[in-house]
Scaffold this motif. Structure first.
Motif, PDB file in Angstrom:
ATOM      1  N   MET A   1      -8.805 -60.614 -19.745  1.00 59.09           N
ATOM      2  CA  MET A   1     -10.176 -60.160 -19.778  1.00 59.09           C
ATOM      3  C   MET A   1     -10.226 -58.766 -19.162  1.00 59.09           C
ATOM      4  SD  MET A   1     -12.289 -63.546 -18.819  1.00 59.09           S
ATOM      5  CE  MET A   1     -11.945 -65.031 -19.703  1.00 59.09           C
ATOM      6  N   SER A   2     -11.069 -57.952 -19.725  1.00 56.22           N
ATOM      7  CA  SER A   2     -11.067 -56.561 -19.304  1.00 56.22           C
ATOM      8  C   SER A   2     -12.068 -56.244 -18.204  1.00 56.22           C
ATOM      9  CB  SER A   2     -11.342 -55.668 -20.509  1.00 56.22           C
ATOM     10  OG  SER A   2     -12.604 -55.973 -21.056  1.00 56.22           O
ATOM     11  N   GLU A   3     -13.084 -57.103 -18.008  1.00 58.34           N
ATOM     12  CA  GLU A   3     -14.098 -56.808 -16.999  1.00 58.34           C
ATOM     13  C   GLU A   3     -14.829 -58.077 -16.588  1.00 58.34           C
ATOM     14  OE1 GLU A   3     -17.032 -53.214 -16.703  1.00 58.34           O
ATOM     15  OE2 GLU A   3     -17.936 -54.741 -17.988  1.00 58.34           O
ATOM     16  N   LEU A   4     -15.125 -58.161 -15.307  1.00 56.94           N
ATOM     17  CA  LEU A   4     -15.965 -59.238 -14.793  1.00 56.94           C
ATOM     18  C   LEU A   4     -17.389 -58.713 -14.761  1.00 56.94           C
ATOM     19  CD1 LEU A   4     -16.336 -62.022 -13.402  1.00 56.94           C
ATOM     20  CD2 LEU A   4     -15.882 -60.852 -11.231  1.00 56.94           C
ATOM     21  N   THR A   5     -18.293 -59.415 -15.414  1.00 53.76           N
ATOM     22  CA  THR A   5     -19.692 -58.992 -15.457  1.00 53.76           C
ATOM     23  C   THR A   5     -20.496 -59.737 -14.394  1.00 53.76           C
ATOM     24  OG1 THR A   5     -20.367 -60.722 -17.012  1.00 53.76           O
ATOM     25  CG2 THR A   5     -19.528 -58.640 -17.959  1.00 53.76           C
ATOM     26  N   LEU A   6     -21.696 -59.263 -14.132  1.00 52.56           N
ATOM     27  CA  LEU A   6     -22.570 -59.934 -13.180  1.00 52.56           C
ATOM     28  C   LEU A   6     -22.897 -61.346 -13.657  1.00 52.56           C
ATOM     29  CD1 LEU A   6     -24.231 -59.949 -10.597  1.00 52.56           C
ATOM     30  CD2 LEU A   6     -26.113 -58.904 -11.885  1.00 52.56           C
TER      31      LEU A   6
ATOM     32  N   LEU B   1     -14.665 -67.286  -0.455  1.00 60.09           N
ATOM     33  CA  LEU B   1     -13.237 -67.550  -0.622  1.00 60.09           C
ATOM     34  C   LEU B   1     -12.989 -68.453  -1.835  1.00 60.09           C
ATOM     35  CD1 LEU B   1     -12.179 -67.977   3.106  1.00 60.09           C
ATOM     36  CD2 LEU B   1     -11.791 -66.000   1.616  1.00 60.09           C
ATOM     37  N   GLU B   2     -13.856 -69.419  -2.045  1.00 60.66           N
ATOM     38  CA  GLU B   2     -13.750 -70.266  -3.234  1.00 60.66           C
ATOM     39  C   GLU B   2     -13.977 -69.444  -4.505  1.00 60.66           C
ATOM     40  OE1 GLU B   2     -16.106 -73.830  -2.993  1.00 60.66           O
ATOM     41  OE2 GLU B   2     -15.446 -74.196  -0.935  1.00 60.66           O
ATOM     42  N   THR B   3     -14.901 -68.512  -4.435  1.00 64.44           N
ATOM     43  CA  THR B   3     -15.172 -67.617  -5.562  1.00 64.44           C
ATOM     44  C   THR B   3     -13.939 -66.770  -5.870  1.00 64.44           C
ATOM     45  OG1 THR B   3     -17.533 -67.565  -5.088  1.00 64.44           O
ATOM     46  CG2 THR B   3     -16.647 -65.716  -6.365  1.00 64.44           C
ATOM     47  N   ALA B   4     -13.308 -66.245  -4.830  1.00 63.18           N
ATOM     48  CA  ALA B   4     -12.098 -65.435  -5.017  1.00 63.18           C
ATOM     49  C   ALA B   4     -10.982 -66.259  -5.648  1.00 63.18           C
ATOM     50  CB  ALA B   4     -11.641 -64.851  -3.683  1.00 63.18           C
ATOM     51  N   ALA B   5     -10.859 -67.512  -5.236  1.00 57.88           N
ATOM     52  CA  ALA B   5      -9.834 -68.383  -5.825  1.00 57.88           C
ATOM     53  C   ALA B   5     -10.113 -68.611  -7.306  1.00 57.88           C
ATOM     54  CB  ALA B   5      -9.785 -69.710  -5.072  1.00 57.88           C
ATOM     55  N   ARG B   6     -11.366 -68.811  -7.655  1.00 56.50           N
ATOM     56  CA  ARG B   6     -11.723 -69.016  -9.064  1.00 56.50           C
ATOM     57  C   ARG B   6     -11.473 -67.743  -9.871  1.00 56.50           C
ATOM     58  NH1 ARG B   6     -15.441 -72.612 -11.350  1.00 56.50           N
ATOM     59  NH2 ARG B   6     -14.722 -73.903  -9.636  1.00 56.50           N
ATOM     60  N   ILE B   7     -11.793 -66.586  -9.295  1.00 51.33           N
ATOM     61  CA  ILE B   7     -11.535 -65.310  -9.971  1.00 51.33           C
ATOM     62  C   ILE B   7     -10.037 -65.139 -10.211  1.00 51.33           C
ATOM     63  CG2 ILE B   7     -11.577 -62.791  -9.635  1.00 51.33           C
ATOM     64  CD1 ILE B   7     -14.356 -63.211  -8.291  1.00 51.33           C
TER      65      ILE B   7
ATOM     66  N   ASN C   1     -12.997 -55.454 -10.833  1.00 48.58           N
ATOM     67  CA  ASN C   1     -12.839 -54.620 -12.024  1.00 48.58           C
ATOM     68  C   ASN C   1     -11.853 -53.476 -11.812  1.00 48.58           C
ATOM     69  OD1 ASN C   1     -14.443 -56.198 -13.706  1.00 48.58           O
ATOM     70  ND2 ASN C   1     -16.297 -55.226 -12.952  1.00 48.58           N
ATOM     71  N   GLU C   2     -11.749 -52.946 -10.589  1.00 53.04           N
ATOM     72  CA  GLU C   2     -10.723 -51.948 -10.299  1.00 53.04           C
ATOM     73  C   GLU C   2      -9.345 -52.549 -10.437  1.00 53.04           C
ATOM     74  OE1 GLU C   2     -11.469 -50.231  -6.440  1.00 53.04           O
ATOM     75  OE2 GLU C   2     -13.405 -49.431  -7.068  1.00 53.04           O
ATOM     76  N   SER C   3      -9.196 -53.766  -9.949  1.00 54.76           N
ATOM     77  CA  SER C   3      -7.909 -54.460 -10.060  1.00 54.76           C
ATOM     78  C   SER C   3      -7.564 -54.756 -11.515  1.00 54.76           C
ATOM     79  CB  SER C   3      -7.949 -55.762  -9.250  1.00 54.76           C
ATOM     80  OG  SER C   3      -6.710 -56.398  -9.299  1.00 54.76           O
ATOM     81  N   LEU C   4      -8.560 -55.162 -12.289  1.00 53.19           N
ATOM     82  CA  LEU C   4      -8.326 -55.428 -13.714  1.00 53.19           C
ATOM     83  C   LEU C   4      -7.927 -54.145 -14.452  1.00 53.19           C
ATOM     84  CD1 LEU C   4     -11.261 -57.868 -14.517  1.00 53.19           C
ATOM     85  CD2 LEU C   4      -8.816 -58.389 -14.618  1.00 53.19           C
ATOM     86  N   ALA C   5      -8.540 -53.026 -14.082  1.00 52.81           N
ATOM     87  CA  ALA C   5      -8.239 -51.754 -14.740  1.00 52.81           C
ATOM     88  C   ALA C   5      -6.817 -51.293 -14.425  1.00 52.81           C
ATOM     89  CB  ALA C   5      -9.248 -50.688 -14.311  1.00 52.81           C
TER      90      ALA C   5
END
Length: 86
Positions: free
Chosen positions: A1-6, A46-52, A79-83
């Protein structure tokens, strides 16, 4: 995936925090509202980060995740990390 959206981040946050659709992130401009004001604590983040990491393959250090205080900041980090790519 190229970008995480809101929208995608909102879905992940709701799933991780066990929140219904009518709480926290509903309506309005929440990009610059702190996660604390939205009702999310460090455990939810932290749970959100794990899911990401599972969905997007982005690994964020725990301290970086907790320091991201708004949805805009977290989206930017992911998104910076994905880029940058693998």
């Amino acid at each position: 995936m190229s970008e995480l959206t809101l929208t995608e981040l909102t879905t992940i946050l709701r799933e991780c925090a066990g929140e219904d659709e009518n709480a926290g992130l509903r309506g309005g401009d929440v990009l610059d509202t702190t996660f604390t004001d939205l009702g999310y604590d460090s455990l939810a983040m932290l749970e959100t980060a794990a899911r990401i990491q599972i969905v997007y393959g982005v690994v964020l250090a725990d301290d970086v995740v907790v320091e991201a205080s708004t949805p805009r900041e977290l989206l930017s980090l992911v998104n910076e990390s994905l880029a940058e790519g693998p």
